[in-house]
Every structure is written in structure tokens, then in C-alpha cells.
Design an enzyme around this catalytic site. Structure first.
Site, PDB file in Angstrom:
ATOM      1  N   PHE A 149       1.307  -1.100   0.130  1.00 17.51           N
ATOM      2  CA  PHE A 149      -0.926   0.073   0.172  1.00 17.51           C
ATOM      3  C   PHE A 149       0.864   1.696   0.080  1.00 17.51           C
ATOM      4  O   PHE A 149       0.169   2.283  -0.448  1.00 17.51           O
ATOM      5  CB  PHE A 149      -1.057   0.046   1.689  1.00 17.51           C
ATOM      6  N   ARG A 177      -5.392  -1.580  -0.940  1.00 16.22           N
ATOM      7  CA  ARG A 177      -5.761  -0.820  -0.008  1.00 16.22           C
ATOM      8  C   ARG A 177      -5.397   0.799  -1.250  1.00 16.22           C
ATOM      9  O   ARG A 177      -6.187   1.725  -0.501  1.00 16.22           O
ATOM     10  CB  ARG A 177      -5.348  -0.777   1.062  1.00 16.22           C
ATOM     11  N   SER A 226       5.344  -7.353   3.489  1.00 18.21           N
ATOM     12  CA  SER A 226       5.175  -7.257   4.344  1.00 18.21           C
ATOM     13  C   SER A 226       6.827  -8.411   4.338  1.00 18.21           C
ATOM     14  O   SER A 226       6.303  -9.620   3.486  1.00 18.21           O
ATOM     15  CB  SER A 226       4.699  -7.534   5.853  1.00 18.21           C
ATOM     16  N   CYS A 281       9.852   1.588   3.808  1.00 17.59           N
ATOM     17  CA  CYS A 281      10.900   0.138   4.098  1.00 17.59           C
ATOM     18  C   CYS A 281      12.163   1.441   3.935  1.00 17.59           C
ATOM     19  O   CYS A 281      13.176  -0.003   4.783  1.00 17.59           O
ATOM     20  CB  CYS A 281      10.316  -0.477   2.263  1.00 17.59           C
ATOM     21  N   GLU A 381       9.392  -4.237  13.293  1.00 12.03           N
ATOM     22  CA  GLU A 381       9.192  -3.397  12.154  1.00 12.03           C
ATOM     23  C   GLU A 381       7.818  -2.223  12.972  1.00 12.03           C
ATOM     24  O   GLU A 381       6.892  -3.023  12.826  1.00 12.03           O
ATOM     25  CB  GLU A 381       8.195  -3.614  10.428  1.00 12.03           C
TER      26      GLU A 381
HETATM   27  P1  NAD Z   1       1.910  -6.847   2.776  1.00 17.07           P
HETATM   28  O1  NAD Z   1       2.010  -7.611   3.027  1.00 17.07           O
HETATM   29  O2  NAD Z   1       0.163  -6.391   3.601  1.00 17.07           O
HETATM   30  O3  NAD Z   1       1.059  -6.600   1.663  1.00 17.07           O
HETATM   31  C1  NAD Z   1       1.851  -6.864   0.076  1.00 17.07           C
HETATM   32  C2  NAD Z   1       0.888  -7.463  -0.246  1.00 17.07           C
HETATM   33  O4  NAD Z   1       0.035  -9.300  -0.582  1.00 17.07           O
HETATM   34  C3  NAD Z   1      -0.485  -6.962  -1.103  1.00 17.07           C
HETATM   35  O5  NAD Z   1      -1.029  -6.546  -2.765  1.00 17.07           O
HETATM   36  C4  NAD Z   1      -1.782  -8.393  -0.516  1.00 17.07           C
HETATM   37  O6  NAD Z   1      -2.852  -7.571  -1.350  1.00 17.07           O
HETATM   38  C5  NAD Z   1      -1.145  -9.107  -0.505  1.00 17.07           C
HETATM   39  N1  NAD Z   1      -1.194  -9.812   0.922  1.00 17.07           N
HETATM   40  C6  NAD Z   1      -1.405  -9.452   2.242  1.00 17.07           C
HETATM   41  N2  NAD Z   1      -1.263 -10.770   2.880  1.00 17.07           N
HETATM   42  C7  NAD Z   1      -1.449 -11.064   1.844  1.00 17.07           C
HETATM   43  C8  NAD Z   1      -1.801 -12.778   2.625  1.00 17.07           C
HETATM   44  N3  NAD Z   1      -1.670 -13.032   3.788  1.00 17.07           N
HETATM   45  N4  NAD Z   1      -1.361 -13.996   1.282  1.00 17.07           N
HETATM   46  C9  NAD Z   1      -1.260 -13.254   0.549  1.00 17.07           C
HETATM   47  N5  NAD Z   1      -1.225 -12.081  -0.143  1.00 17.07           N
HETATM   48  C10 NAD Z   1      -1.230 -11.335   0.888  1.00 17.07           C
HETATM   49  O7  NAD Z   1       2.234  -4.898   3.444  1.00 17.07           O
HETATM   50  P2  NAD Z   1       1.254  -3.325   2.949  1.00 17.07           P
HETATM   51  O8  NAD Z   1       1.331  -3.604   4.332  1.00 17.07           O
HETATM   52  O9  NAD Z   1       0.765  -3.879   1.894  1.00 17.07           O
HETATM   53  O10 NAD Z   1       2.919  -3.066   2.808  1.00 17.07           O
HETATM   54  C11 NAD Z   1       3.628  -2.690   4.517  1.00 17.07           C
HETATM   55  C12 NAD Z   1       4.973  -3.561   3.850  1.00 17.07           C
HETATM   56  O11 NAD Z   1       6.111  -3.628   2.799  1.00 17.07           O
HETATM   57  C13 NAD Z   1       6.221  -3.359   5.229  1.00 17.07           C
HETATM   58  O12 NAD Z   1       6.295  -4.289   6.193  1.00 17.07           O
HETATM   59  C14 NAD Z   1       7.280  -2.739   4.469  1.00 17.07           C
HETATM   60  O13 NAD Z   1       8.166  -2.246   4.633  1.00 17.07           O
HETATM   61  C15 NAD Z   1       7.001  -3.434   2.647  1.00 17.07           C
HETATM   62  N6  NAD Z   1       7.790  -2.393   1.680  1.00 17.07           N
HETATM   63  C16 NAD Z   1       8.945  -3.317   2.064  1.00 17.07           C
HETATM   64  C17 NAD Z   1       9.494  -2.321   0.418  1.00 17.07           C
HETATM   65  C18 NAD Z   1      11.064  -3.231   0.263  1.00 17.07           C
HETATM   66  O14 NAD Z   1      11.321  -2.344  -1.333  1.00 17.07           O
HETATM   67  N7  NAD Z   1      10.888  -3.953   0.455  1.00 17.07           N
HETATM   68  C19 NAD Z   1       9.034  -1.590  -0.029  1.00 17.07           C
HETATM   69  C20 NAD Z   1       7.389  -0.863   0.112  1.00 17.07           C
HETATM   70  C21 NAD Z   1       7.198  -1.586   1.867  1.00 17.07           C
END
Ligand code: NAD
Length: 488
Positions: A149, A177, A226, A281, A381
Site C-alpha cells: 500500500f 487498500r 511485509s 521501507c 518493524e
Molecule cells: P502486505 O504484506 O500486507 O501486502 C503486500 C501485498 O500482499 C498486497 O498486495 C496484499 O494484497 C498481499 N497480501 C496481504 N496478505 C496476504 C496473504 N495473507 N496472502 C497473500 N497475499 C497477501 O504489506 P503492506 O502492508 O501492503 O505494505 C507494507 C510492508 O511492505 C512493510 O512491511 C514494508 O516494509 C514493506 N515494503 C517493503 C519494500 C521493500 O522494497 N523492501 C518497499 C515497500 C514496502
């Protein structure tokens, strides 16, 4: 209320799933749209369309393929204002932050315009008498990205321009979201005149992710989110025989040495901690002072206190809300946890009331000092506007603490000593290093190099890694018989 549709085979189509969730403005709680939960049948329709498009697209010369990217860059720039407002409305970040996000997205489009050179192969003449060997790069097929998101515009662009410039077709699954930003982008993509089905978008959550990971027609998956989900995506995609790159969460430490310039360091560190309300991140999370710390502590508290929090479309606002009410509760719970572990609140941003936006998910800048280095908060985090401030005696202990972190997205140092900076660069276990930099975000020509639990895979997003990820190598060994028998 608008019910969002998928973009499949050049058409706006309704999801096969009848379940919808609300897309909510985190500052006002206004419902902006409804997004489908999604269904594997939606993924299947997108893959069938992408497979057809790929068959023709891979034959088009790279120099012709990138002409569409030049056009896309122009359209993104012409629509920068509306695209930025959309990010602010659905994610809560400030308008300036949204615009900066688009600049980073556009940089990736520009970089991918170099694909005719970037995907060139290698040639060795006469590896044996009259025999030549060469390597060419070909596209892998239908590729997909699953995004988080916090950067609804930029993150899909770490992948999309490279994938299509290399000759692949592409499916985007935005975060449920913040689905409006990519919906707007698809409206622009629709104007490009690309082959039908080259770029498809499927909305939804877990059922769409699983549909992508299980579909035999998808060859490569790029994920950002995540760590727990990154690991799940990595394992499941690999088990199904796909290429996968999965970028995960972070807990970014910053060391401030006594020889750092206090005023500029404070400004940079505060921007890093509270930019995008800490939902980056690459947000600095644990600030580690080495040696004398009274002056820097006072300076950090003062500058953090003055950060204007509010609705991101208002000009004076420097920090928006966190994404959801649940997120606000989670972050405030972690602050409480830090206090229970012995931390002292120097600035308490909990239960922030913003005049005119009383229902928003706001937390004001928060600083908690002296949490135990082996405690829960030091290793978790937070993803909110919270600075954990710890004081350590030596640089050796500081590096040791950093390297005990399970994440490895970013580590930074502030110093005027080249020797200490060089040592830190060499010894810190993180993939993106900042030296007098607060957000060490690689530009488009470099890989976004997370380590440890911040990344599962080997080739990262952006840069030459993207070209390797989105192409497969073919080696040809070639002999022409007359040449072989010719007498020298
Ligand atoms: P999230 O893991 O909740 O969601 C990411 C994606 O996964 C979404 O498209 C969501 O629909 C999908 N998803 C969520 N739950 C799932 C499940 N149980 N099974 C399968 N798919 C699922 O992450 P978020 O809250 O949207 O984003 C924040 C996180 O992303 C933070 O931990 C942040 O550090 C990380 N992030 C990392 C980077 C990087 O480059 N390392 C960059 C941006 C964000």
C-alpha cells in the site's frame, strides 16, 4: 459508490468475485470506492490475454517496444497532478511526497528505455577452431507483480517498464487498500495503443495472490510487502516453478557519531523517520547515538515536535495519517510496549487530534528513548511515525547491534570521518547503505538491494538486475563446416 473493475484484454471488466471492500481516505474516513476481493478466475482471464499478447510482442524489436515507454513517460508527466492527488487521497501521504514518488516511478520508465543496449548479449569468436559461441537474452513470458500500500505508484514501476521493454507481458495486482492509483495508470496505458492484453490489472487480495502463484501460465513474480508474506510468496512461487523476487519489511538503523554535523544530521534524520508518516521501507527507525548525546537528543526532539501533521492535500502539512485505524492501534500498541520495556517517551504523538480531521488515523511524531537493544520493540518493524532513540558507547557495539537485526534493508551512518564511514560501509549487514544520507533509496539504474529478511530471491528490482530477472539467457555454439575444414 464506484465499484472498481479489472483491466483485462483492453476492457474494464467486473471481477468474478461478488465480494467488495471499501477504499477509505485515511485522513477523512471518506469512502472513495469499493474494490473486489478478487478471484483466481480473474487471474486466469488475465493470463490468457497476456499469453496471446506475449506471442506477438516478443517478436517486436526492442527499439520499437521502448517507443511506447517514451509515450507513457509523457502521459505520466502530463497527468502528474491528478496522479499525485490520487495517491494522497487513498494513502494519506502529503501531496509533495506523492509527487516525489511519481518522479521515482518515471525514472524507471526512462531507465528501461535503455533496454536495447541493456539486454544485449555476449559473443566470443573462435572458442575452438572455426567455432563461435554467443549468448542472447530473450523474454521469459507472462510476468506479474504484487504490490504493497505504501507506494501505490512507484513500486509497480520498479518492474513494469523493464518487463515489457524486455519483451514480456505483464499483470499488476495493486494493494487492495490503494487500488485507485493503478486504476488511473491503466486509463493512461489504455491510450498507448499497446497490443491488446500486454498489460492487465487484477484487483483483490489473497485469493488473487494465490491465483498468481498457482497459475502455470505465469513465469515470473515480483512481490513487495511485509516479510511474512514475502517469504510465503517466495516459497509458493518457487514450489510452482516460477522465478521470484520478494522484497520484505525493514527495521532501519542510523548511527550518529559525535563528529557528525548536528544541524544537518538532525534535519535529515527527522525527515527519514517521519516522511510518509514512517510508512516507508527505508524509514529510519532506530537512531543510535555514539558517545555524547545530549545536544543531538534535544535537537531531534525539537525538530520532530515542529512537524506539521494533517491532511496531505493542505499545503503546510508535512506528515499525513497512517493507512488504517487498525494500523494506528497497532503502532500505538508498540509505543506502549516500548514503555513497558523501560523506554522513556520524549515525545508522545498518540491520540493525536487534528482539527477538522478528528476521525483520521493520525499519530504525531513520537520519540521513545532507551529501549533495550534485545527487547521486542528494537526488533519489530513499527511502520509509523516513531523514533526509537538509543545511546551506545562505541561504534563497534553499534555495528554489532545493527548486524544482529533480522532485517537488512538499509543502514546509515552520520559522520565526518572517512575512515569510520568506510568501515561501516564494509561491515554493516544491509543491502542499501547511507553515508550522511537518511533514505538510501537506489535510483533506477541500481538494484534495490535488501538483505536478510528484507528480501527473498537473488535478483532485485530496478537496474541491471531487472533486465536479468525479465530475460532468460540462450547460449548458441556455432560452426560452419566449410570454415572448419579450411586450411590455414
Ligand atoms: P502486505 O504484506 O500486507 O501486502 C503486500 C501485498 O500482499 C498486497 O498486495 C496484499 O494484497 C498481499 N497480501 C496481504 N496478505 C496476504 C496473504 N495473507 N496472502 C497473500 N497475499 C497477501 O504489506 P503492506 O502492508 O501492503 O505494505 C507494507 C510492508 O511492505 C512493510 O512491511 C514494508 O516494509 C514493506 N515494503 C517493503 C519494500 C521493500 O522494497 N523492501 C518497499 C515497500 C514496502
Amino acid at each position: 459508490m464506484e465499484k472498481l473493475r479489472n483491466y483485462i484484454h483492453g476492457e474494464w471488466v467486473q471481477s468474478k468475485s461478488g465480494t467488495y471492500t471499501k477504499v477509505i481516505n485515511p485522513a477523512t474516513q471518506e469512502v472513495l470506492a469499493e474494490v473486489p476481493a478478487g478471484d483466481p478466475a480473474d487471474v486466469d482471464a488475465a493470463v490468457k490475454s497476456s499469453e496471446k499478447a506475449f506471442a506477438a510482442w516478443k517478436r517486436i524489436p526492442a527499439g520499437k517496444r521502448i517507443q511506447y515507454l517514451f509515450h507513457l513517460k509523457r502521459l505520466l508527466e502530463e497527468n502528474l497532478d491528478e496522479l499525485s492527488r490520487t495517491i494522497t487521497l487513498e494513502s494519506g501521504k502529503t501531496y509533495a511526497e506523492s509527487k516525489a514518488e511519481w518522479i521515482r516511478a518515471i525514472e524507471n520508465v526512462e531507465n528501461a528505455c535503455g533496454i536495447p543496449t541493456l539486454m544485449q548479449g555476449d559473443f566470443s569468436e573462435d572458442i575452438s577452431l572455426g567455432i563461435d559461441e554467443y549468448m542472447i537474452r530473450q523474454p521469459v513470458g507472462v510476468c506479474a507483480c504484487i504490490s504493497p500500500f505504501n507506494f501505490p505508484g512507484m513500486i509497480p514501476f520498479w518492474f513494469l517498464p523493464y518487463a515489457i521493454a524486455c519483451g514480456n507481458s505483464f499483470i499488476i495486482k495493486p494493494s487492495e487498500r490503494v487500488p485507485l492509483t493503478m486504476t488511473k495508470v491503466m486509463e493512461l496505458v489504455d491510450k498507448l495503443g499497446l497490443p491488446t492484453g500486454l498489460i492487465n490489472m487484477v484487483h483483490g487480495g489473497k485469493s488473487v495472490v494465490d491465483g498468481i502463484l498457482e497459475h502455470p501460465g505465469i513465469r515470473a513474480v515480483s512481490f513487495v510487502g511485509s516479510s511474512a508474506i514475502a517469504r510465503y510468496v517466495y516459497a509458493k512461487a518457487a514450489a510452482n516453478g516460477k522465478r521470484v523476487q520478494a522484497q520484505g519489511g525493514a527495521k532501519n538503523p542510523v548511527i550518529i557519531l559525535p563528529d557528525a554535523d548536528i544541524d544537518t544530521t538532525t534535519q535529515i534524520v527527522v525527515d527519514s523517520v517521519y516522511g510518509c508518516a514512517g510508512q516507508r521501507c527505508l524509514a529510519a527507525s532506530t537512531i543510535i547515538t555514539v558517545g555524547e548525546h545530549q545536544h543531538i537528543t534535544e535537537s531531534l526532539v525539537e525538530m520532530s515536535r515542529n512537524r506539521q501533521t494533517g491532511f496531505g492535500l493542505e499545503e503546510s502539512v508535512q506528515m499525513g495519517p497512517v493507512i488504517t485505524a487498525e494500523s494506528k492501534t497497532r503502532v500505538q500498541g508498540l509505543i506502549e510496549k516500548g514503555i513497558q520495556e523501560g523506554g522513556k517517551l520524549l515525545l508522545d504523538g498518540r491520540n493525536a487530534a487534528i482539527s477538522g480531521y478528528e476521525k483520521g488515523n493520525f499519530i504525531k511524531p513520537t520519540i521513545i528513548e532507551g529501549i533495550p537493544l534485545d527487547g521486542e520493540l528494537a526488533g519489530t518493524e513499527i511502520f509509523g511515525p516513531v523514533m526509537s532513540l538509543v545511546h551506545i558507547k562505541t561504534i563497534d557495539e553499534a555495528i554489532q547491534f545493527i548486524n544482529s537485526n533480522k532485517y537488512g534493508n538499509m543502514a546509515c551512518i552520520f559522520t565526518s570521518s572517512g575512515l569510520n564511514a568506510r568501515r561501516f560501509r564494509n561491515e554493516a549487514d544491509a543491502g542499501n547503505i547511507g553515508i550522511n544520507i537518511g533514505v538510501a533509496a537506489p535510483v533506477a539504474q541500481f538494484p534495490f538491494s535488501g538483505w536478510k529478511e528484507s528480501f527473498y530471491g537473488d535478483l532485485h528490482g530496478q537496474g541491471k538486475h531487472a533486465v536479468e530477472f525479465y530475460t532468460q539467457t540462450k547460449v548458441v555454439i556455432e560452426r560452419w563446416l566449410k570454415e572448419w575444414t579450411r586450411k590455414f
